[in-house]
Design a protein around this motif. Sequence first.
Motif, PDB file in Angstrom:
ATOM      1  N   TYR A   1     110.472 -72.916-129.666  1.00 33.80           N
ATOM      2  CA  TYR A   1     111.575 -72.840-130.630  1.00 33.80           C
ATOM      3  C   TYR A   1     111.217 -71.957-131.820  1.00 33.80           C
ATOM      4  N   TYR A   2     109.940 -71.961-132.217  1.00 29.68           N
ATOM      5  CA  TYR A   2     109.523 -71.047-133.295  1.00 29.68           C
ATOM      6  C   TYR A   2     109.689 -69.598-132.827  1.00 29.68           C
ATOM      7  N   ASN A   3     109.353 -69.335-131.580  1.00 31.49           N
ATOM      8  CA  ASN A   3     109.557 -67.987-131.034  1.00 31.49           C
ATOM      9  C   ASN A   3     111.044 -67.633-131.008  1.00 31.49           C
ATOM     10  N   LEU A   4     111.871 -68.629-130.690  1.00 31.06           N
ATOM     11  CA  LEU A   4     113.314 -68.413-130.685  1.00 31.06           C
ATOM     12  C   LEU A   4     113.807 -68.062-132.088  1.00 31.06           C
ATOM     13  N   LEU A   5     113.378 -68.838-133.088  1.00 32.54           N
ATOM     14  CA  LEU A   5     113.808 -68.571-134.471  1.00 32.54           C
ATOM     15  C   LEU A   5     113.318 -67.210-134.956  1.00 32.54           C
ATOM     16  N   THR A   6     112.137 -66.810-134.516  1.00 31.46           N
ATOM     17  CA  THR A   6     111.608 -65.494-134.910  1.00 31.46           C
ATOM     18  C   THR A   6     112.586 -64.391-134.533  1.00 31.46           C
ATOM     19  N   VAL A   7     113.166 -64.490-133.329  1.00 29.85           N
ATOM     20  CA  VAL A   7     114.138 -63.489-132.877  1.00 29.85           C
ATOM     21  C   VAL A   7     115.462 -63.661-133.606  1.00 29.85           C
ATOM     22  N   LEU A   8     115.934 -64.908-133.717  1.00 31.17           N
ATOM     23  CA  LEU A   8     117.227 -65.157-134.349  1.00 31.17           C
ATOM     24  C   LEU A   8     117.253 -64.685-135.804  1.00 31.17           C
ATOM     25  N   LYS A   9     116.140 -64.831-136.500  1.00 35.15           N
ATOM     26  CA  LYS A   9     116.083 -64.446-137.914  1.00 35.15           C
ATOM     27  C   LYS A   9     116.229 -62.936-138.109  1.00 35.15           C
ATOM     28  N   LYS A  10     115.984 -62.178-137.055  1.00 39.44           N
ATOM     29  CA  LYS A  10     116.065 -60.714-137.150  1.00 39.44           C
ATOM     30  C   LYS A  10     117.409 -60.184-136.638  1.00 39.44           C
ATOM     31  N   THR A  11     118.334 -61.088-136.347  1.00 39.68           N
ATOM     32  CA  THR A  11     119.643 -60.676-135.844  1.00 39.68           C
ATOM     33  C   THR A  11     120.322 -59.773-136.863  1.00 39.68           C
ATOM     34  N   ALA A  12     120.832 -58.642-136.397  1.00 40.60           N
ATOM     35  CA  ALA A  12     121.464 -57.688-137.312  1.00 40.60           C
ATOM     36  C   ALA A  12     122.717 -57.121-136.656  1.00 40.60           C
ATOM     37  N   GLY A  13     123.559 -56.494-137.475  1.00 38.23           N
ATOM     38  CA  GLY A  13     124.742 -55.825-136.955  1.00 38.23           C
ATOM     39  C   GLY A  13     125.917 -56.757-136.780  1.00 38.23           C
ATOM     40  N   GLY A  14     127.033 -56.177-136.352  1.00 45.57           N
ATOM     41  CA  GLY A  14     128.253 -56.944-136.178  1.00 45.57           C
ATOM     42  C   GLY A  14     128.472 -57.429-134.767  1.00 45.57           C
ATOM     43  N   LYS A  15     127.707 -56.877-133.802  1.00 44.81           N
ATOM     44  CA  LYS A  15     127.823 -57.283-132.404  1.00 44.81           C
ATOM     45  C   LYS A  15     126.435 -57.344-131.780  1.00 44.81           C
ATOM     46  N   PRO A  16     126.245 -58.176-130.753  1.00 47.04           N
ATOM     47  CA  PRO A  16     124.939 -58.228-130.082  1.00 47.04           C
ATOM     48  C   PRO A  16     124.679 -56.949-129.293  1.00 47.04           C
ATOM     49  N   THR A  17     123.431 -56.566-129.197  1.00 44.52           N
ATOM     50  CA  THR A  17     123.031 -55.363-128.452  1.00 44.52           C
ATOM     51  C   THR A  17     122.283 -55.759-127.193  1.00 44.52           C
ATOM     52  N   ASP A  18     122.092 -54.808-126.300  1.00 50.90           N
ATOM     53  CA  ASP A  18     121.300 -55.060-125.089  1.00 50.90           C
ATOM     54  C   ASP A  18     119.880 -55.457-125.458  1.00 50.90           C
ATOM     55  N   LYS A  19     119.348 -54.843-126.511  1.00 52.58           N
ATOM     56  CA  LYS A  19     117.989 -55.164-126.961  1.00 52.58           C
ATOM     57  C   LYS A  19     117.906 -56.620-127.400  1.00 52.58           C
ATOM     58  N   PHE A  20     118.945 -57.113-128.098  1.00 48.86           N
ATOM     59  CA  PHE A  20     118.957 -58.506-128.534  1.00 48.86           C
ATOM     60  C   PHE A  20     118.846 -59.431-127.328  1.00 48.86           C
ATOM     61  N   TYR A  21     119.673 -59.189-126.307  1.00 46.89           N
ATOM     62  CA  TYR A  21     119.658 -60.066-125.134  1.00 46.89           C
ATOM     63  C   TYR A  21     118.358 -59.928-124.342  1.00 46.89           C
ATOM     64  N   ALA A  22     117.802 -58.713-124.296  1.00 49.56           N
ATOM     65  CA  ALA A  22     116.537 -58.518-123.582  1.00 49.56           C
ATOM     66  C   ALA A  22     115.414 -59.310-124.241  1.00 49.56           C
ATOM     67  N   THR A  23     115.504 -59.502-125.559  1.00 46.36           N
ATOM     68  CA  THR A  23     114.471 -60.234-126.300  1.00 46.36           C
ATOM     69  C   THR A  23     114.691 -61.736-126.245  1.00 46.36           C
ATOM     70  N   ILE A  24     115.965 -62.157-126.399  1.00 45.19           N
ATOM     71  CA  ILE A  24     116.253 -63.589-126.539  1.00 45.19           C
ATOM     72  C   ILE A  24     116.288 -64.317-125.195  1.00 45.19           C
ATOM     73  N   ASN A  25     116.748 -63.659-124.136  1.00 45.21           N
ATOM     74  CA  ASN A  25     116.945 -64.358-122.857  1.00 45.21           C
ATOM     75  C   ASN A  25     115.664 -64.939-122.260  1.00 45.21           C
ATOM     76  N   PRO A  26     114.526 -64.209-122.296  1.00 43.02           N
ATOM     77  CA  PRO A  26     113.293 -64.814-121.767  1.00 43.02           C
ATOM     78  C   PRO A  26     112.879 -66.073-122.521  1.00 43.02           C
ATOM     79  N   ILE A  27     113.124 -66.109-123.832  1.00 42.55           N
ATOM     80  CA  ILE A  27     112.758 -67.294-124.619  1.00 42.55           C
ATOM     81  C   ILE A  27     113.678 -68.454-124.262  1.00 42.55           C
ATOM     82  N   ILE A  28     114.994 -68.161-124.113  1.00 37.41           N
ATOM     83  CA  ILE A  28     115.940 -69.203-123.705  1.00 37.41           C
ATOM     84  C   ILE A  28     115.543 -69.755-122.339  1.00 37.41           C
ATOM     85  N   SER A  29     115.140 -68.876-121.453  1.00 39.81           N
ATOM     86  CA  SER A  29     114.730 -69.290-120.104  1.00 39.81           C
ATOM     87  C   SER A  29     113.512 -70.200-120.166  1.00 39.81           C
TER      88      SER A  29
END
Length: 833
Positions: A216-244
Amino acid sequence: MLQETIDLELNRLPNFNKENYQILIEKAFDEALWDNKNNKSYLPLNKTATFQLIMEEDRSHYFDFILVTTYLLIRTENHDSKYNKVHYSELIENLIEFSEINDDENRIIVLNNFMSLGIKAYWFISYYPVAKVLEKIRKEIKGIKISETLHHSFVRLHDALKSSYHFNTQASIIDAIIKSTITDYANVALADDSDNFGGQINNFIAYLTPEQKTNYYNLLTVLKKTAGGKPTDKFYATINPIISKIGYEKCQESFITWLNFAKKVKPEVINPYYTVYFQETNTNILKGILWSLDFNKIDTGVKNLIVELTDVCYTKISGKGPAAVAVGNACIYVLAQAGLDGVSQLSRLKIRIKQSNTQDLIQKYIIEAAEKLGVSPEEIEDMSVSNYGLENGELIEEFGEYSAKISIIAIGKTEIKWSKKDGSSLKSEPSIVKKDFADDLKELKNANVQIQKMLSAQRDRLDRTLIQDRTWTWQNFNQYYAEHGLMSYLSDSLIWEFINDDKQISGFKLNGNWVSVNEDIIHGLNEQTSVKLWHPANKTTDEIIDWRNFLIKNQIKQPIKQAFREIYLLTDAEVNTRNYSNRMAAHILKQHQFNTLAKLRGWKYSLLGAYDKGYESEIARINLPKYKIRAEFWISEVNADNAWNDTGIWNYISTDQVRFIDTNENPVNLIDVPSIVFSEIMRDVDLFVGVASVGNDPEWRDNGGLQQFRNYWESYSFGELGELAKTRKEALERLIPRLKIAKVTEIRDKFVVVKGKIRTYKIHIGSGNILMEPNDQYLCIVADRSSKSIGTENVFLPFEGDAVLSIILSKAFLLADDEKITDSTIISQIKNK
């Protein structure tokens, strides 16, 4: 707020006497012989006898002195004292220099001081020797394993300081400490708990197993860096392995739990200039949570949760604007990806949310969804309305031996009735249902709330549809309106036009059949039939009167004004001015009330402020893309007697021209504007004037309203009737003979005249204001809009939404029995002849 926080810290201390410490501290200041002119001491504070006495105290009192000095530092903001912030700052610095912060508990207290006090008032950190404390702590913990709690304190303080460019130096020191500390929790990433949402997430993670915490700390590390008005492919490439790694289902459950935390957070007003809601770090976390939901598997409950969070995010905070636009926009993005039901919620939000930029964003997503399906934006809004399982406005659900029936009884109003299998009714849900069907019961109640909200939203959408002059196919009309469980409640009370080739007939659904105004059944309606909403602007006077009589005869209340809708035809004066109308000019309106009304009707407008530096006029606009024009209503601020509020916004505005502009920015001649469009735009503007004019305020004259506009108030309050008032007059002419006060009430020119036992009263049909005979003395009665109108509960009205009509009837019932009035303010006016 800051003093309350420090008091909580102080009250936790043993053997505490704040006043004794304060005496010692101020005695030390006196001994240092402050040079107030140069803001420095002749004798260093740490050389004074009193300071030495302080340092000789039991070390257990060290933090007592730190906290008391911090308390006094805060109080100097509004404290009449010969000492200032610099004095207290130097004392704290000396206390730190001559003492050891020698255990994690004390270090955490110091860091928490920065968080609980400093982040809420940046000046505090500017005076508090943060860098010196941090350097001292860094030296003391070098090579020593520290606790997880202290590590957490460093991380959250680092994030809070880094969010402000003023404190990059301090943030850098903490960053170095974090990287050099020895701990089993080196990858800790926390939410910012200076708002309630962040604290709840941190508590949520604190009770997990060590392995879960790391994920969950790894998850928050990614979530805290969320930027922009829409999600990007890079966001999902980073977050999905942690969710898995956490587990898809578990992670989605956590996200929903966290969104529930967010929904319940309330903005905290620190002072008139600073309100804490979601801190920047937590705003990013929330955006990331929303984007990480599985859009294809979001059920109705989660959609409703997102809608509720959206409403909260766009709640206006005084002096700030919408509470959390970035989070609100992320909610809107998710709803736009969540199928037709999500689009339906967007349609409702478009009406509820007042911010023009947000309305544009919602419309953009609706258009995108429509393009994907190859339909128009209007069609996708039709398609997206849920029927909630309703049939003919009713929904029946079984709960074992019991059943519940939701029934629509009015716009925005439903009821739930419970019964047994044998049909006998119950007063409320049985206790066994609460116990054995808790989840199903919760779903039923949520559906009930959603039906109420959606019905109101769709009523407003239909009202706006009248200006579009839309046409439906017979199939779509039946699917999305006439046979739709929710929308049929609205469509069954409206007049429709049925078109076959060149033949056209108006009809209404009566007793399950489509009938003409003469109540003859309409035949020949089939797949070749197209359907439109009936509009009086292009109908004959006789047809309009016939439909009004039809509604009165059958006691039908329309959800929107249709048969009784005001019609605005082009006047000779408007033909002569060619491309503008002065019909609604020279009125004085309450600006904030006008702003609210304009946005409810889909107009875009920006409040005029005293800071506008020369801008002397503004324009309210509404785009009409179907006709490739926009309408404009020109207004100006009323600069009189410094008439603006505490935030510099003018209280009043004056009205000017109404114009129409084409896509090339050229004025359009009024004679070329379609009759329905001209009528609807002028109706909107008349509504703005009819509701927001100071002439409608019975207390305005007596409460110090602008003196130079006293004549305007009197002329409007008792002047000639506009189109809104003329329609109201016609309704009153039909209604009054049916009322129990008919024998003492009559229509006389522009007044409803009521003969009471004490006096005779003339209620103006336009404003609702009252004159008393024989000398036309003014009577001030302020309507209580929160309570039911006196005597009018069972009065039939043929349409919804005319508040002034209800007020007039309420006042008429009250004054007809004037000898029974008990309000001393009213009695004193009536008897003062």
